[in-house]
Scaffold this active site. Structure first.
Site, PDB file in Angstrom:
ATOM      1  N   HIS A  43      54.530  16.030  -5.303  1.00 14.70           N
ATOM      2  CA  HIS A  43      55.453  14.940  -4.979  1.00 14.70           C
ATOM      3  C   HIS A  43      56.370  15.265  -3.812  1.00 14.70           C
ATOM      4  CE1 HIS A  43      54.051  13.135  -8.767  1.00 14.70           C
ATOM      5  NE2 HIS A  43      54.249  12.033  -8.059  1.00 14.70           N
TER       6      HIS A  43
ATOM      7  N   GLU B  56      45.305   6.552 -14.759  1.00 16.06           N
ATOM      8  CA  GLU B  56      45.376   7.892 -14.169  1.00 16.06           C
ATOM      9  C   GLU B  56      45.086   8.985 -15.194  1.00 16.06           C
ATOM     10  OE1 GLU B  56      49.250   8.319 -12.336  1.00 16.06           O
ATOM     11  OE2 GLU B  56      50.259   7.343 -14.002  1.00 16.06           O
TER      12      GLU B  56
ATOM     13  N   CYS C 130      46.481   3.454  -5.702  1.00 17.78           N
ATOM     14  CA  CYS C 130      47.759   3.801  -5.078  1.00 17.78           C
ATOM     15  C   CYS C 130      47.960   5.315  -4.972  1.00 17.78           C
ATOM     16  CB  CYS C 130      48.925   3.146  -5.808  1.00 17.78           C
ATOM     17  SG  CYS C 130      49.110   3.726  -7.502  1.00 17.78           S
TER      18      CYS C 130
ATOM     19  N   ASP D 221      46.688  11.773 -10.078  1.00 17.31           N
ATOM     20  CA  ASP D 221      46.612  12.308 -11.433  1.00 17.31           C
ATOM     21  C   ASP D 221      45.212  12.197 -12.004  1.00 17.31           C
ATOM     22  OD1 ASP D 221      49.119  13.398 -12.217  1.00 17.31           O
ATOM     23  OD2 ASP D 221      49.959  11.388 -12.012  1.00 17.31           O
TER      24      ASP D 221
HETATM   25  C1  PEP Z   1      48.903   8.971  -8.811  1.00 17.25           C
HETATM   26  O1  PEP Z   1      48.896   9.731  -9.771  1.00 17.25           O
HETATM   27  O2  PEP Z   1      47.920   8.812  -8.058  1.00 17.25           O
HETATM   28  C2  PEP Z   1      50.104   8.190  -8.481  1.00 17.25           C
HETATM   29  C3  PEP Z   1      50.096   7.252  -7.567  1.00 17.25           C
HETATM   30  O3  PEP Z   1      51.250   8.521  -9.137  1.00 17.25           O
HETATM   31  P1  PEP Z   1      52.124   9.814  -8.777  1.00 17.25           P
HETATM   32  O4  PEP Z   1      51.561  10.427  -7.516  1.00 17.25           O
HETATM   33  O5  PEP Z   1      53.523   9.360  -8.593  1.00 17.25           O
HETATM   34  O6  PEP Z   1      51.918  10.678  -9.969  1.00 17.25           O
HETATM   35 MG    MG Z   2      50.501   9.634 -11.190  1.00 16.82          MG
END
Ligand code: PEP
Ligand code: MG
Length: 590
Positions: free
Chosen positions: A201, A445, A516, A469
């Site tokens: 992140h 996910e 996403c 994820d």
């Molecule tokens: C993902 O897991 O692809 C997602 C968009 O959520 P995050 O990256 O915030 O875990």
């Molecule tokens: Mg995620």
């Protein structure tokens, strides 16, 4: 560590993982805040007076630093936010803590760092075990202050990442997402970490802040010193220590070419995202702060496909109230309307611990498999309901949609929806406006959600696939571990089959599917995802132009053929090569 006299300052190129594009040249700022190594030695009785004077000086210096930070925060964020530092000042004036440390020095004869650390740890665990939530939070204050004080005792810089000198490249073992979000963008030119991967992140934040970044640079923190000159190549994942004039010149040329290309892509991205055979594709943005809606406009995004609301929580010393959240969601919804704003409910935990939330999260051996996201929310109904009400209220001010992260199956989704129904009923009873038809979707996910997509689709208005994820859990690859980052393969047959399955089930139930995760922002995968039937892509705003360019350069018919061919392959490498070939032959802009 070698002395300066014999230290080699010839140019060295060190490899890492290219995490956020861009080139930066600046001086190293070593950020080793969490790795204080406490010296251990004994103090002779005759020296103990001098040792306690050293403690006094560190207390004064720390108090001055806290007061400066408080004034700064008050100026930038307001009195309420600055109040946390009053609690820090109280810790520094706590006579019990100070007295106990000095008594420890007298009785053990250990150096003051060890004495203070021991006493502070006792205080921290005592506060952590108190029932009262307010008092429990004091443990975090003591931890913060103790860290600063120890840094001062050790003569280390307690400079925070938000107050860097100009033109610094931050080099750290690791950065938390909140540290990355708190970087002073005007001073931090780039960051490089020893660990981490492309989907951690902190890196996602760097990309949206347009801060070049390299992760997985292994032992870089052990090789550089504060003030060393370094060049960061965030395109290729190279760190060049002590770059020569020739290297700087060469990179100057590369930077110019990249800038020109980015401008051309941006210019081209004013046009709609329509394929050569006329299919219109929604390309949306991922944001972490309400204020980033300006970036969505700048990069011509069709609204927001993922608002990671946990960053509101990460940048605050306490849980934001319903009103504070409502203000943020409403501002984003109004700024984007009539384009959609997909607000994801809280996804704290995993690699996003909440700095002021030590009392809410226990230490876990496997945080990515732990008390994260919707699991945490269902256990904390007050926090969850505040957020759901804030989102519902914002839905009266724009095209708001809601989605839950980390849903593992239909029952969990039903539990979340039951809490949402309670919130709707409460707002209706209070006569507060909200959009009763607000679409509610689920992120897909977790493999169990993917496998039960047919069941989830019956209770959802849309799906959004979180490939970051999903790939992590499908392939058992910790998404922030640089040692196995090369095994994180978006084109693995298991990933492609799973994506295909999710899309097929969603479409069978007449709901749309977005992706996403970071995969959606890589133009190399655009044809594959659209060919698999994905309806929308959502990505970090600066990535939108390149993906739009790819969409405009392909036909959906060809993309479908590519996906069908990729699904038949039995190796990730072959499918990757197929995607790259498609991209280079039909799309790549030079
Ligand atoms: C993902 O897991 O692809 C997602 C968009 O959520 P995050 O990256 O915030 O875990
Ligand atoms: Mg995620």
């Amino acid at each position: 560590m070698p002395t300066d006299k014999i230290r080699d300052t010839s140019e060295i190129t060190l490899p890492g993982i290219a995490a956020s594009p861009g080139i930066a040249h600046g001086q190293v700022f070593l950020h080793l805040q969490n790795d204080l190594e406490l010296p251990a030695h004994d103090i002779e009785p005759a020296q103990r007076g001098a040792e306690s004077a050293r403690f006094d000086r560190a207390l004064i210096a720390t108090r001055q630093q806290v007061q400066r930070t408080k004034a700064e925060v008050e100026k930038n964020l307001g009195t309420d936010e600055a109040r946390i530092f009053d609690a820090h000042l109280l810790v520094l004036e706590d006579q019990a803590l100070i007295g106990e440390t000095l008594r420890e020095l007298d009785s053990t004869g250990h150096n003051i760092e060890r004495c203070f650390h021991r006493v502070a740890q006792r205080y921290i665990s005592a506060f952590e075990n108190i029932e009262d939530e307010y008092l429990r939070e004091r443990a975090g204050d003591i931890r913060d202050v103790a860290q600063r004080l120890l840094q001062n005792l050790l003569g280390q810089s307690a400079q925070s990442l938000g107050e860097l000198a100009h033109g610094r490249v931050v080099v750290a073992r690791d950065l938390t997402p909140s540290e990355a979000a708190g970087l002073d963008r005007s001073a931090a030119l780039a960051f490089v970490t020893d660990t981490g991967s492309k989907t951690s992140h902190a890196v996602i934040v760097a990309r949206s802040m347009r801060v070049p970044a390299i992760v997985g640079a292994r032992d870089l923190t052990g090789r550089v010193r504060n003030g060393d000159w370094v060049l960061v190549d965030g395109y290729e994942g190279r760190v060049i220590l002590h770059p020569t004039q020739q290297t700087l010149f060469r990179y100057g040329q590369i930077q110019l070419a990249k800038k020109t290309l980015a401008l051309r892509l941006l210019e081209a991205s004013r046009k709609p995202a329509v394929t050569l055979d006329g299919a219109t594709i929604a390309l949306r943005a991922n944001i972490e702060q309400a204020g980033e809606t300006a970036l969505v406009r700048e990069f011509h995004g069709d609204g927001v496909g993922l608002f990671r609301t946990e960053f509101l929580f990460l940048s605050s010393p306490r849980v934001p109230t319903e009103e504070e959240q409502f203000a943020a969601y409403r501002a984003a919804a109004e700024a984007l309307a009539p384009a959609p704003l997909v607000i994801r409910t809280l996804d704290l935990g995993g690699d996003k611990p909440m700095p002021g939330g030590a009392h809410l999260f226990a230490r876990e051996a496997n945080p990515f498999l732990g008390h994260r996201a919707v699991r945490f929310c269902l256990d904390q109904p007050a926090i969850f309901k505040d957020q759901l009400r804030a989102i519902l209220r914002a839905s009266a001010h724009g095209a708001v949609q809601l989605m839950y992260p980390m849903i593992s199956g239909r029952e969990e989704l039903a539990r979340a929806n039951a809490v949402l129904a309670e919130c709707r009923a409460e707002l209706t009873a209070r006569g507060v406006a909200f959009d009763a038809a607000m679409p509610v979707g689920s992120m897909i996910e977790i493999p169990s959600a993917a496998l039960t997509a047919d069941l989830l689709a019956q209770d959802c208005d849309f799906f959004s696939i979180g490939t970051n994820d999903l790939i992590q859990y499908l392939l058992a690859i910790d998404r922030v571990n640089d040692r196995i980052a090369h095994l994180y393969e978006p084109t693995h047959p298991a990933v492609l089959r799973t994506l295909h399955h999710i899309v097929t089930e969603a479409h069978r139930h007449q709901i749309k599917v977005s992706v996403c995760g970071e995969m959606a922002g890589d133009p190399v995968y655009a044809a594959l995802l659209l060919g698999l039937g994905v309806d929308e892509l959502s990505m970090t705003p600066p990535l939108l132009p390149a993906v739009k360019y790819a969409v405009r350069a392909m036909s959906l018919t060809d993309a479908k053929q590519l996906a069908a061919a990729a699904l038949k392959l039995d190796s990730a490498k072959e499918a990757q090569a197929l995607c790259e070939e498609f991209y280079h032959q039909r799309v790549k802009v030079e």
